[in-house]
Scaffold this active site. Structure first.
Site, PDB file in Angstrom:
ATOM      1  N   ILE A   1       0.805  -1.255   0.011  1.00  0.00           N
ATOM      2  CA  ILE A   1       0.170   0.145  -0.012  1.00  0.00           C
ATOM      3  C   ILE A   1       0.944   1.327  -0.182  1.00  0.00           C
ATOM      4  O   ILE A   1       0.526   2.397  -0.645  1.00  0.00           O
ATOM      5  CB  ILE A   1      -1.003   0.042   1.231  1.00  0.00           C
ATOM      6  CG1 ILE A   1      -1.990   1.000   1.195  1.00  0.00           C
ATOM      7  CG2 ILE A   1      -0.212   0.178   2.422  1.00  0.00           C
ATOM      8  CD1 ILE A   1      -3.075   0.729   2.214  1.00  0.00           C
TER       9      ILE A   1
ATOM     10  N   TYR B   1      -5.186   9.155  15.526  1.00  0.00           N
ATOM     11  CA  TYR B   1      -5.824   8.725  14.278  1.00  0.00           C
ATOM     12  C   TYR B   1      -6.447  10.021  13.534  1.00  0.00           C
ATOM     13  O   TYR B   1      -6.417  10.073  12.537  1.00  0.00           O
ATOM     14  CB  TYR B   1      -7.209   7.767  14.829  1.00  0.00           C
ATOM     15  CG  TYR B   1      -7.972   7.655  13.683  1.00  0.00           C
ATOM     16  CD1 TYR B   1      -7.723   6.496  12.720  1.00  0.00           C
ATOM     17  CD2 TYR B   1      -9.309   8.104  13.865  1.00  0.00           C
ATOM     18  CE1 TYR B   1      -8.771   6.259  11.734  1.00  0.00           C
ATOM     19  CE2 TYR B   1     -10.242   7.651  12.626  1.00  0.00           C
ATOM     20  CZ  TYR B   1     -10.000   6.876  11.854  1.00  0.00           C
ATOM     21  OH  TYR B   1     -10.902   6.476  10.739  1.00  0.00           O
TER      22      TYR B   1
HETATM   23  N1  LIG Z   1     -15.180   2.576  11.120  1.00  0.00           N
HETATM   24  C1  LIG Z   1     -15.496   3.869  11.548  1.00  0.00           C
HETATM   25  O1  LIG Z   1     -16.217   4.178  12.633  1.00  0.00           O
HETATM   26  C2  LIG Z   1     -15.019   5.014  10.618  1.00  0.00           C
HETATM   27  C3  LIG Z   1     -15.617   6.550  10.972  1.00  0.00           C
HETATM   28  C4  LIG Z   1     -15.179   7.281  10.139  1.00  0.00           C
HETATM   29  C5  LIG Z   1     -14.243   7.199   8.978  1.00  0.00           C
HETATM   30  N2  LIG Z   1     -14.006   5.996   8.698  1.00  0.00           N
HETATM   31  C6  LIG Z   1     -13.154   5.928   7.702  1.00  0.00           C
HETATM   32  O2  LIG Z   1     -13.916   5.001   6.716  1.00  0.00           O
HETATM   33  C7  LIG Z   1     -13.019   4.151   5.628  1.00  0.00           C
HETATM   34  C8  LIG Z   1     -13.573   2.927   6.002  1.00  0.00           C
HETATM   35  O3  LIG Z   1     -13.373   2.392   7.175  1.00  0.00           O
HETATM   36  P1  LIG Z   1     -13.561   1.001   7.455  1.00  0.00           P
HETATM   37  O4  LIG Z   1     -14.336   0.863   8.895  1.00  0.00           O
HETATM   38  O5  LIG Z   1     -14.406   0.181   6.314  1.00  0.00           O
HETATM   39  O6  LIG Z   1     -11.991   0.664   7.836  1.00  0.00           O
HETATM   40  P2  LIG Z   1     -11.523  -0.993   7.972  1.00  0.00           P
HETATM   41  O7  LIG Z   1     -12.786  -2.195   7.761  1.00  0.00           O
HETATM   42  O8  LIG Z   1     -10.536  -1.028   8.939  1.00  0.00           O
HETATM   43  O9  LIG Z   1     -10.929  -1.210   6.440  1.00  0.00           O
HETATM   44  C9  LIG Z   1      -9.731  -0.687   6.135  1.00  0.00           C
HETATM   45  C10 LIG Z   1      -8.966  -1.054   5.080  1.00  0.00           C
HETATM   46  O10 LIG Z   1      -7.623  -0.947   4.799  1.00  0.00           O
HETATM   47  C11 LIG Z   1      -6.842  -2.109   4.714  1.00  0.00           C
HETATM   48  N3  LIG Z   1      -5.435  -1.629   5.244  1.00  0.00           N
HETATM   49  C12 LIG Z   1      -5.148  -1.173   6.505  1.00  0.00           C
HETATM   50  N4  LIG Z   1      -3.803  -1.109   6.736  1.00  0.00           N
HETATM   51  C13 LIG Z   1      -3.459  -1.642   5.470  1.00  0.00           C
HETATM   52  C14 LIG Z   1      -1.875  -1.637   5.129  1.00  0.00           C
HETATM   53  N5  LIG Z   1      -0.883  -1.616   5.893  1.00  0.00           N
HETATM   54  N6  LIG Z   1      -1.749  -2.288   4.000  1.00  0.00           N
HETATM   55  C15 LIG Z   1      -2.787  -2.824   3.314  1.00  0.00           C
HETATM   56  N7  LIG Z   1      -4.025  -2.565   3.502  1.00  0.00           N
HETATM   57  C16 LIG Z   1      -4.223  -1.931   4.680  1.00  0.00           C
HETATM   58  C17 LIG Z   1      -7.717  -3.088   5.301  1.00  0.00           C
HETATM   59  O11 LIG Z   1      -7.068  -4.364   4.939  1.00  0.00           O
HETATM   60  P3  LIG Z   1      -6.999  -5.663   5.559  1.00  0.00           P
HETATM   61  O12 LIG Z   1      -8.530  -5.814   5.623  1.00  0.00           O
HETATM   62  O13 LIG Z   1      -6.287  -6.660   5.061  1.00  0.00           O
HETATM   63  O14 LIG Z   1      -6.551  -5.387   7.194  1.00  0.00           O
HETATM   64  C18 LIG Z   1      -8.929  -2.490   5.131  1.00  0.00           C
HETATM   65  O15 LIG Z   1      -9.363  -3.509   3.650  1.00  0.00           O
HETATM   66  C19 LIG Z   1     -11.673   4.506   6.663  1.00  0.00           C
HETATM   67  O16 LIG Z   1     -10.902   5.467   5.809  1.00  0.00           O
HETATM   68  C20 LIG Z   1     -12.013   5.113   7.922  1.00  0.00           C
HETATM   69  O17 LIG Z   1     -10.798   5.679   8.419  1.00  0.00           O
HETATM   70  C21 LIG Z   1     -14.411   4.972   9.650  1.00  0.00           C
END
Ligand SMILES: NC(=O)c1ccc[n+]([C@@H]2O[C@H](COP(=O)([O-])OP(=O)(O)OC[C@H]3O[C@@H](n4cnc5c(N)ncnc54)[C@H](OP(=O)(O)O)[C@@H]3O)[C@@H](O)[C@H]2O)c1
Length: 283
Positions: A37, A126
């Protein structure tokens, strides 16, 4: 049909995007197996080879607690540097870019809804990494579209999100303490994906803009406690919920007291309860 390079596709949001909107676009979905990434060279090769119309970035380091100490470097590598690379590459190759940010860019001291023009002042690591990401994205590719969202849940019962956490706690505990003094708005991934789809289809209207997408709530927003109460009510489980303050519920990463995001755009998300009921019915 627009061609999307989707980075990274197997998280909570990415999984629901592919499942529900995968046929709307030609999607090249990346995950950890497709490359590093943070490696700009390999990403540039991929961009040249696939010639996408737009890059949609869902990749993020999302463990807010571990981002404070153990995984602090990872947090900045993925949440700031990675987007810096993407913004540079998308500008160089004239490709649209959408990235997802968070309500945690704000300090939570404002009692009213946060607009996209409000000053950011993150209070945890974060939020700081995401704030840097917004700055770097706008600096390197002024056409970037930044979507801020909050309190995401979706995908299914295996995934770690607030709704699933509350449901899992029921099975282990008679009483669950939930914070009552942090106000915000939950967001269901499928509704957010629909809003993102509309944005992708109308990028000309939203370039160089910050969009706030979360589900509609009453004016005060809702607390984590109210969110938990509704989950319990709809799921019909009789566990005792006890409200507590942020001071009582100690975390490594401070959270904003109030992070309600106001949406100025003509893309609207539905009422939070409607979606919560729909999600719980799928579990
Ligand atoms: N969750 C919340 O409450 C929330 C709130 C506000 C904003 N957001 C934002 O919304 C977006 C989606 O969030 P989400 O909850 O769907 O996040 P998530 O489920 O944690 O997914 C993040 C993705 O990033 C990948 N990733 C993380 N580190 C990586 C690395 N070093 N190399 C390759 N891949 C990596 C993960 O891969 P793996 O699956 O292989 O680990 C996963 O596919 C993000 O930008 C997050 O910051 C989330």
């Amino acid at each position: 049909m627009k061609k999307i390079l989707l980075t990274w596709a197997n998280g909570m949001l990415g999984t629901d995007f592919i499942k529900h909107f995968g046929k709307t676009f030609e999607i090249l979905a990346l995950d950890r197996n497709n490359g590093d990434i943070t490696n700009r060279t390999s990403m540039e090769e991929l961009i040249k080879k696939t010639t996408p119309d737009i890059i949609v970035n869902f990749a993020a380091y999302t463990n807010v607690e571990a981002a404070e100490d153990t995984w602090r470097k990872m947090n900045f590598d993925v949440n700031s540097l990675w987007v810096h690379n993407l913004a540079k590459l998308s500008a160089k190759h004239a490709i649209d870019l959408i990235t997802i940010s968070t309500d945690y860019v704000f300090d939570g001291s404002k009692k009213e809804w946060y607009t996209e023009n409000d000053v950011c002042n993150p209070i945890n690591s974060y939020g700081m990494a995401k704030y840097l990401w917004e700055q770097l994205a706008q600096q390197e590719n002024p056409d970037s579209i930044i979507i801020r969202t909050s309190r995401l849940y979706g995908w299914g019962k295996e995934y770690k999100n607030f709704v699933n956490t509350i449901i899992n706690l029921w099975t282990n505990r008679d009483e669950v303490k939930v914070v009552k003094d942090q106000m915000g708005a939950p967001t269901y991934t499928i509704d957010l994906c629909e809003a993102i789809t509309k944005t992708i289809n109308n990028t000309e209207d939203y370039k160089w803009k910050i969009l706030h997408f979360c589900n509609e709530t009453k004016d005060d927003g809702i607390s984590w406690f109210e969110f938990a109460e509704e989950i319990c009510k709809v799921a019909g489980v009789q566990t005792k919920l006890t409200p507590c303050s942020s001071q009582e519920f100690v975390t490594k990463a401070p959270r904003p007291q109030c992070s309600k995001l106001i949406n100025w755009s003509n893309i609207h998300l539905r009422d939070w309860k409607e979606w919560l009921h729909e999600y719980l019915a799928t579990l």
